[in-house]
Design an enzyme around this catalytic site. Sequence first.
Site, PDB file in Angstrom:
ATOM      1  N   GLN A 298      -6.811  -0.375   6.056  1.00  0.00           N
ATOM      2  CA  GLN A 298      -7.303  -0.918   7.322  1.00  0.00           C
ATOM      3  C   GLN A 298      -8.782  -1.266   7.261  1.00  0.00           C
ATOM      4  O   GLN A 298      -9.278  -1.979   8.128  1.00  0.00           O
ATOM      5  CB  GLN A 298      -7.035   0.075   8.465  1.00  0.00           C
ATOM      6  CG  GLN A 298      -5.555   0.386   8.692  1.00  0.00           C
ATOM      7  CD  GLN A 298      -4.787  -0.746   9.356  1.00  0.00           C
ATOM      8  OE1 GLN A 298      -5.369  -1.729   9.833  1.00  0.00           O
ATOM      9  NE2 GLN A 298      -3.471  -0.634   9.394  1.00  0.00           N
TER      10      GLN A 298
ATOM     11  N   ALA B  15      -2.079  -6.824   1.187  1.00  0.00           N
ATOM     12  CA  ALA B  15      -2.407  -8.184   1.635  1.00  0.00           C
ATOM     13  C   ALA B  15      -2.070  -8.431   3.100  1.00  0.00           C
ATOM     14  O   ALA B  15      -2.797  -9.147   3.799  1.00  0.00           O
ATOM     15  CB  ALA B  15      -1.680  -9.206   0.756  1.00  0.00           C
ATOM     16  N   HIS B  16      -0.978  -7.817   3.579  1.00  0.00           N
ATOM     17  CA  HIS B  16      -0.489  -8.223   4.915  1.00  0.00           C
ATOM     18  C   HIS B  16      -1.295  -7.688   6.081  1.00  0.00           C
ATOM     19  O   HIS B  16      -0.996  -8.002   7.236  1.00  0.00           O
ATOM     20  CB  HIS B  16       1.000  -7.898   5.078  1.00  0.00           C
ATOM     21  CG  HIS B  16       1.318  -6.469   5.369  1.00  0.00           C
ATOM     22  ND1 HIS B  16       1.528  -6.005   6.642  1.00  0.00           N
ATOM     23  CD2 HIS B  16       1.477  -5.399   4.569  1.00  0.00           C
ATOM     24  CE1 HIS B  16       1.825  -4.724   6.606  1.00  0.00           C
ATOM     25  NE2 HIS B  16       1.790  -4.319   5.353  1.00  0.00           N
TER      26      HIS B  16
ATOM     27  N   ALA C  32       0.802  -1.224   0.000  1.00  0.00           N
ATOM     28  CA  ALA C  32       0.000   0.000   0.000  1.00  0.00           C
ATOM     29  C   ALA C  32       0.833   1.270   0.000  1.00  0.00           C
ATOM     30  O   ALA C  32       0.370   2.312  -0.445  1.00  0.00           O
ATOM     31  CB  ALA C  32      -0.951   0.001   1.189  1.00  0.00           C
ATOM     32  N   THR C  33       2.063   1.188   0.469  1.00  0.00           N
ATOM     33  CA  THR C  33       2.923   2.367   0.382  1.00  0.00           C
ATOM     34  C   THR C  33       3.089   2.745  -1.084  1.00  0.00           C
ATOM     35  O   THR C  33       2.932   3.905  -1.470  1.00  0.00           O
ATOM     36  CB  THR C  33       4.292   2.097   1.033  1.00  0.00           C
ATOM     37  OG1 THR C  33       4.090   1.810   2.417  1.00  0.00           O
ATOM     38  CG2 THR C  33       5.221   3.285   0.897  1.00  0.00           C
TER      39      THR C  33
ATOM     40  N   THR D 151       7.872  -8.042 -13.238  1.00  0.00           N
ATOM     41  CA  THR D 151       7.339  -9.404 -13.227  1.00  0.00           C
ATOM     42  C   THR D 151       6.409  -9.575 -12.033  1.00  0.00           C
ATOM     43  O   THR D 151       6.757  -9.196 -10.910  1.00  0.00           O
ATOM     44  CB  THR D 151       8.501 -10.413 -13.133  1.00  0.00           C
ATOM     45  OG1 THR D 151       9.310 -10.255 -14.296  1.00  0.00           O
ATOM     46  CG2 THR D 151       7.999 -11.841 -13.049  1.00  0.00           C
TER      47      THR D 151
ATOM     48  N   ASN E  85      -5.359   3.881  10.870  1.00  0.00           N
ATOM     49  CA  ASN E  85      -4.598   2.756  11.404  1.00  0.00           C
ATOM     50  C   ASN E  85      -4.360   2.854  12.906  1.00  0.00           C
ATOM     51  O   ASN E  85      -4.229   1.850  13.587  1.00  0.00           O
ATOM     52  CB  ASN E  85      -3.263   2.618  10.662  1.00  0.00           C
ATOM     53  CG  ASN E  85      -2.555   3.940  10.465  1.00  0.00           C
ATOM     54  OD1 ASN E  85      -3.105   4.881   9.891  1.00  0.00           O
ATOM     55  ND2 ASN E  85      -1.340   4.022  10.953  1.00  0.00           N
TER      56      ASN E  85
ATOM     57  N   CYS F  63       3.614  10.356  25.399  1.00  0.00           N
ATOM     58  CA  CYS F  63       3.920  11.780  25.563  1.00  0.00           C
ATOM     59  C   CYS F  63       4.154  12.179  26.997  1.00  0.00           C
ATOM     60  O   CYS F  63       3.244  12.299  27.792  1.00  0.00           O
ATOM     61  CB  CYS F  63       2.887  12.678  24.894  1.00  0.00           C
ATOM     62  SG  CYS F  63       1.203  12.135  25.001  1.00  0.00           S
TER      63      CYS F  63
HETATM   64  C1  LIG Z   1      -3.353   3.125   6.581  1.00  0.00           C
HETATM   65  C2  LIG Z   1      -2.134   2.498   6.000  1.00  0.00           C
HETATM   66  N1  LIG Z   1      -1.716   2.859   4.778  1.00  0.00           N
HETATM   67  C3  LIG Z   1      -0.627   2.314   4.224  1.00  0.00           C
HETATM   68  C4  LIG Z   1       0.126   1.366   4.871  1.00  0.00           C
HETATM   69  C5  LIG Z   1       1.343   0.814   4.192  1.00  0.00           C
HETATM   70  O1  LIG Z   1       1.101  -0.447   3.661  1.00  0.00           O
HETATM   71  P1  LIG Z   1       2.303  -1.409   3.233  1.00  0.00           P
HETATM   72  O2  LIG Z   1       2.894  -1.916   4.508  1.00  0.00           O
HETATM   73  O3  LIG Z   1       1.642  -2.485   2.429  1.00  0.00           O
HETATM   74  O4  LIG Z   1       3.261  -0.626   2.411  1.00  0.00           O
HETATM   75  C6  LIG Z   1      -0.272   0.959   6.154  1.00  0.00           C
HETATM   76  C7  LIG Z   1       0.468  -0.038   6.955  1.00  0.00           C
HETATM   77  O5  LIG Z   1       1.633  -0.032   7.150  1.00  0.00           O
HETATM   78  C8  LIG Z   1      -1.416   1.552   6.735  1.00  0.00           C
HETATM   79  O6  LIG Z   1      -1.834   1.212   7.956  1.00  0.00           O
END
Ligand SMILES: Cc1ncc(COP(=O)(O)O)c(C=O)c1O
Lengths: 362, 44
Positions: A181, A202-203, A73-74, A242, A153, A328
């Site tokens: 999420q 996926a993770h 997702a990044t 690939t 998240n 904090c």
């Molecule tokens: C809201 C959200 N966006 C993006 C990511 C990034 O996903 P990934 O670890 O697949 O790059 C995460 C988790 O790390 C997340 O919680």
Amino acid sequence: MAGPIYLDYNATTPVDPRVLEAMLPYYREHFGNAASRQHAFGWKAQEAVDRARSQIAALIGADSKEIVFTSGATESDNLAVKGVARAMCAQGDHIITVTTEHKAVLDSCRELELEGFSVTYLSVDGAGFVEPEAVRWAMTPRTILISVMAANNETGVLQPIAHIGRIAREAGVLFHTDAVQAAGKVPFNVAQAQVDLASITAHKMYGPKGIGALYIRRRTPRIPLAPLVHGGGQEQGVRSGTLNVPGIVGFGRAAEIAAAELSTEGARLSHLRDRLWDRLSSTLSDVSLNGSARSRLPHTLNVSFGGVEGQALMLGLEGLAVSSGAACTSAAAEPSHVLKALGVPDDLARVAAIQPRSIHHR
Amino acid sequence: MISRASLRFSLGRFTTAEEIDAAAAKLVAVVTHLRQNAPAFEFD
Ligand SMILES: Cc1ncc(COP(=O)(O)O)c(C=O)c1O
């Protein structure tokens, strides 16, 4: 109980044994390259990718052709935000997002600011919500993209994305959501939410790490998207490389299981989550819930404990795998940007919402 | 000194009721212990 207790599923999830089972043959006998059109090894891989693509599409109410695989997702967030902005720089240069987004969205926006784009970072109220009307107020004729996450998240707060989607669609502005999420945990449907782009991975749903997807709505004309990765032209030229066939197969199976078990699992987990909160809040004084209790993921609980120091607490909780979003004290590190954002008073948030944080016009 | 700590608990497919009960008991014990050892802080 043997070993530490894992309560950090928003960070990552173990691979479900059913998912692993589905993946293994694609490391062993069916190791072909999905792009090999001339032989059975390639066909077998391509077949598996097609099946996974439709399993993933089904989870979010999309069509298979609208799913582009990424490394996670990044990358999906980067591709959506930078890809749209760079492809649409002739039409506009303004993006709207929210301060509580994941860093993958926020840092992509920061990068675009360096390239000359201007970004409005909307504030949230004390419960973690962005006001959909604030999105409307922030729009200018130069706005090309709105990016608001489906579920946070850290707090689990569900943003009113369907409302924002409607506003975006009415204005003819593209709408991206980070649904990492939310997908597989709560009902999430791309048509209902009227999103144009959605990031998933996926993770976070019992699939393997390193495989994600970007939903790209099919319409005429096509959604303009400048690729980040160039090469063999896989994934309709949007994302070369690939295909990670075993990862994709696992992602597909994970999506299928998540869809089938979503409602029963959601009910089971919200019950357990509430039980944990009830125990804490009835036994301890000075504990508070962060984020909305009303509209959030069923399995997420973010709690502040008064009168304890973050580091000492984490040390004491050895044997409990949790995430400290914010520790904090005067001595400790910066609190999380999400919890900080929730602390902004409503009236201040409202003011900040209509003032772009920075404007670098080209 | 006023201090505050925030934790995120995220449950999942393999989380059991026993784990939640054990986690709650542990949290209550640790937080209570830490507060007792921070005499500057007022609590009831
Ligand atoms: C809201 C959200 N966006 C993006 C990511 C990034 O996903 P990934 O670890 O697949 O790059 C995460 C988790 O790390 C997340 O919680």
